[in-house]
Design a protein around this motif. Structure first.
Motif, PDB file in Angstrom:
ATOM      1  N   TYR A 317       0.813  -1.220   0.000  1.00 49.21           N
ATOM      2  CA  TYR A 317       0.000   0.000   0.000  1.00 49.21           C
ATOM      3  C   TYR A 317       0.847   1.270   0.000  1.00 49.21           C
ATOM      4  O   TYR A 317       0.499   2.256  -0.661  1.00 49.21           O
ATOM      5  CB  TYR A 317      -0.969   0.003   1.179  1.00 49.21           C
ATOM      6  CG  TYR A 317      -1.839  -1.232   1.252  1.00 49.21           C
ATOM      7  CD1 TYR A 317      -2.351  -1.826   0.088  1.00 49.21           C
ATOM      8  CD2 TYR A 317      -2.163  -1.819   2.469  1.00 49.21           C
ATOM      9  CE1 TYR A 317      -3.144  -2.963   0.142  1.00 49.21           C
ATOM     10  CE2 TYR A 317      -2.964  -2.965   2.536  1.00 49.21           C
ATOM     11  CZ  TYR A 317      -3.435  -3.528   1.371  1.00 49.21           C
ATOM     12  OH  TYR A 317      -4.222  -4.650   1.431  1.00 49.21           O
ATOM     13  N   GLU A 318       1.960   1.249   0.709  1.00 48.01           N
ATOM     14  CA  GLU A 318       2.823   2.433   0.769  1.00 48.01           C
ATOM     15  C   GLU A 318       3.386   2.772  -0.607  1.00 48.01           C
ATOM     16  O   GLU A 318       3.373   3.927  -1.041  1.00 48.01           O
ATOM     17  CB  GLU A 318       3.970   2.183   1.772  1.00 48.01           C
ATOM     18  CG  GLU A 318       4.658   3.445   2.235  1.00 48.01           C
ATOM     19  CD  GLU A 318       5.688   3.185   3.333  1.00 48.01           C
ATOM     20  OE1 GLU A 318       6.764   3.820   3.258  1.00 48.01           O
ATOM     21  OE2 GLU A 318       5.425   2.361   4.222  1.00 48.01           O
ATOM     22  N   GLN A 319       3.847   1.729  -1.321  1.00 47.64           N
ATOM     23  CA  GLN A 319       4.386   1.940  -2.668  1.00 47.64           C
ATOM     24  C   GLN A 319       3.284   2.377  -3.635  1.00 47.64           C
ATOM     25  O   GLN A 319       3.500   3.245  -4.494  1.00 47.64           O
ATOM     26  CB  GLN A 319       5.049   0.653  -3.183  1.00 47.64           C
ATOM     27  CG  GLN A 319       5.687   0.778  -4.570  1.00 47.64           C
ATOM     28  CD  GLN A 319       6.762   1.846  -4.629  1.00 47.64           C
ATOM     29  OE1 GLN A 319       7.689   1.828  -3.823  1.00 47.64           O
ATOM     30  NE2 GLN A 319       6.643   2.797  -5.557  1.00 47.64           N
ATOM     31  N   ARG A 321       0.573   4.067  -2.939  1.00 44.36           N
ATOM     32  CA  ARG A 321       0.276   5.472  -2.668  1.00 44.36           C
ATOM     33  C   ARG A 321       1.367   6.379  -3.241  1.00 44.36           C
ATOM     34  O   ARG A 321       1.083   7.433  -3.816  1.00 44.36           O
ATOM     35  CB  ARG A 321       0.142   5.672  -1.152  1.00 44.36           C
ATOM     36  CG  ARG A 321      -0.092   7.094  -0.692  1.00 44.36           C
ATOM     37  CD  ARG A 321      -1.289   7.771  -1.322  1.00 44.36           C
ATOM     38  NE  ARG A 321      -2.543   7.092  -1.019  1.00 44.36           N
ATOM     39  CZ  ARG A 321      -3.664   7.298  -1.685  1.00 44.36           C
ATOM     40  NH1 ARG A 321      -3.686   8.156  -2.707  1.00 44.36           N
ATOM     41  NH2 ARG A 321      -4.771   6.664  -1.361  1.00 44.36           N
ATOM     42  N   ALA A 322       2.630   5.937  -3.118  1.00 46.33           N
ATOM     43  CA  ALA A 322       3.754   6.718  -3.652  1.00 46.33           C
ATOM     44  C   ALA A 322       3.653   6.859  -5.175  1.00 46.33           C
ATOM     45  O   ALA A 322       3.953   7.919  -5.733  1.00 46.33           O
ATOM     46  CB  ALA A 322       5.075   6.068  -3.262  1.00 46.33           C
TER      47      ALA A 322
END
Length: 372
Positions: A317-319, A321-322
């Protein structure tokens, strides 16, 4: 040939075929795909039926009878499409029974010209459910603003729904809310929630098509490096939203009443860009309790050379969003992309419906009995 499809199925991804025709039903091809290729559901749309009716003579007997009765084109389409969906549902009934109603589903779409009319959409959903008359049918309702209350009211009546045409994360959350509200109304009415199923069809490839067009227009190395990333990132963040909603206290109360989670369904998974791997939207979106509805070409490609290496969604999820943030930094508006895609999607569905009307009308004229 089917190892990759078996692995996909074992990872909790339900494999549905995005296609249906009378020939596929009568030739035994659908039964074969269920038996050999791990297919456990079918989705349809006006384009699929238009192609089926205009090719070959599989519908001639029914069309001849309909022409003799001088039915309207709309009635002819209803009779033809609900007949195919009913027969496909019967073929998939053993899967439906074996999975306690989760799979073995066949979807049929409300008239897309009603996409912005809540009341007419609900009426059409009720009519289609009555005509098909199978517990394993799903009625497809588009996730337009007018579609949201229609989803709630249809679910509240105990009719299972495939919500289609979802592009944005915000709209997807609204779809899940509409589903939960429908379940709450059904519960209050004393309906058996365990019999109600729903999937939320989150469109994939079109997001890359629209985004990559804008990246090409920018043309920098930074822009080119982001090509082919938006759709997967968007879908992965949708799964994150799904996890949040279906672990909430609101959901827990419905789960106690034996309600079913509304599974994310990855739609539009045929890769449009030849520079991307043809199985990308299958391999990169493996996650438990999801559905991937594939055109036959994508199904065959996955069977032939798909690389299924486990869950590729949770923990990303972090990637994801990035990747979407990087698009924003280049001046590419996420909100504009998803709105353009929804508007185009409704237009394309309407155009497909009009093509279906024309094809069916031409066939009825061709097979109409001569006067006298």
């Amino acid at each position: 040939m089917t190892d990759a499809l078996k692995r996909l199925s074992d990872e909790g991804v339900a494999i549905w075929l995005d296609d249906l025709s009378r020939k596929r039903i009568t030739s035994g091809n659908l039964a074969e795909l269920i038996d050999q290729q791990h297919v456990v559901g079918v989705t349809t749309n006006p384009s699929i039926f238009q192609k089926a009716i205009s090719q070959g003579d599989g519908y001639d007997t029914q069309l001849t009878d309909l022409a003799a009765r001088k039915v309207t084109v709309e009635e002819a389409i209803r009779m033809i499409t609900t007949s195919d969906v009913r027969d496909a549902a019967d073929i998939l009934r053993p899967v439906f029974d074996a999975t306690d109603g989760q799979d073995g589903r066949v979807s049929i779409e409300v008239d897309p010209r009603l996409a912005h009319n809540t009341r007419a959409t609900v009426a059409e959903a009720k009519q289609l459910a009555w005509l098909v008359d199978r517990p394993n049918a799903l009625i497809k309702i588009p996730a337009t603003k007018a579609g949201l209350p229609a989803i709630t009211e249809t679910i509240a009546r105990g009719i299972s729904v495939n919500v289609t045409l979802i592009f944005s994360l915000e709209r997807y959350r609204a779809v899940m809310d509409a589903y939960l509200e429908g379940l709450e109304k059904a519960k209050a009415a004393g309906l058996d929630l365990s019999k109600i199923q729903s999937v939320a069809s989150f469109f994939v490839s079109r997001v890359d098509t629209e985004t990559d067009k804008r990246l090409d227009a920018i043309g920098t190395d930074e822009a080119k490096a982001l090509k082919g990333k938006a759709a997967v990132a968007n879908a992965r963040l949708a799964y994150q939203a799904y996890e949040e909603v279906f672990s909430s206290d609101r959901w827990a109360a419905l789960e106690k009443a034996h309600a079913n989670k509304q599974r994310p369904l990855w739609a539009s998974t045929g890769v449009k860009d030849p520079s991307l791997k043809d199985t990308m939207y299958v391999e990169e979106l493996v996650a438990p309790n999801t559905v991937n509805t594939m055109p036959e070409a994508t199904l065959e490609a996955t069977a032939d050379h798909g690389e299924i290496t486990g869950d590729k969604v949770r923990g990303t999820y972090e990637q994801a969003r990035a990747d979407l943030d990087a698009l924003a930094k280049l001046g590419i508006s996420y909100d504009d992309i998803v709105q353009v895609l929804e508007d185009e999607g409704v237009e394309k569905f309407e155009a497909s419906w009009n093509d279906l009307l024309k094809s069916t009308e031409a066939e009825l004229k061709r097979l109409a009995p001569s006067e006298g």
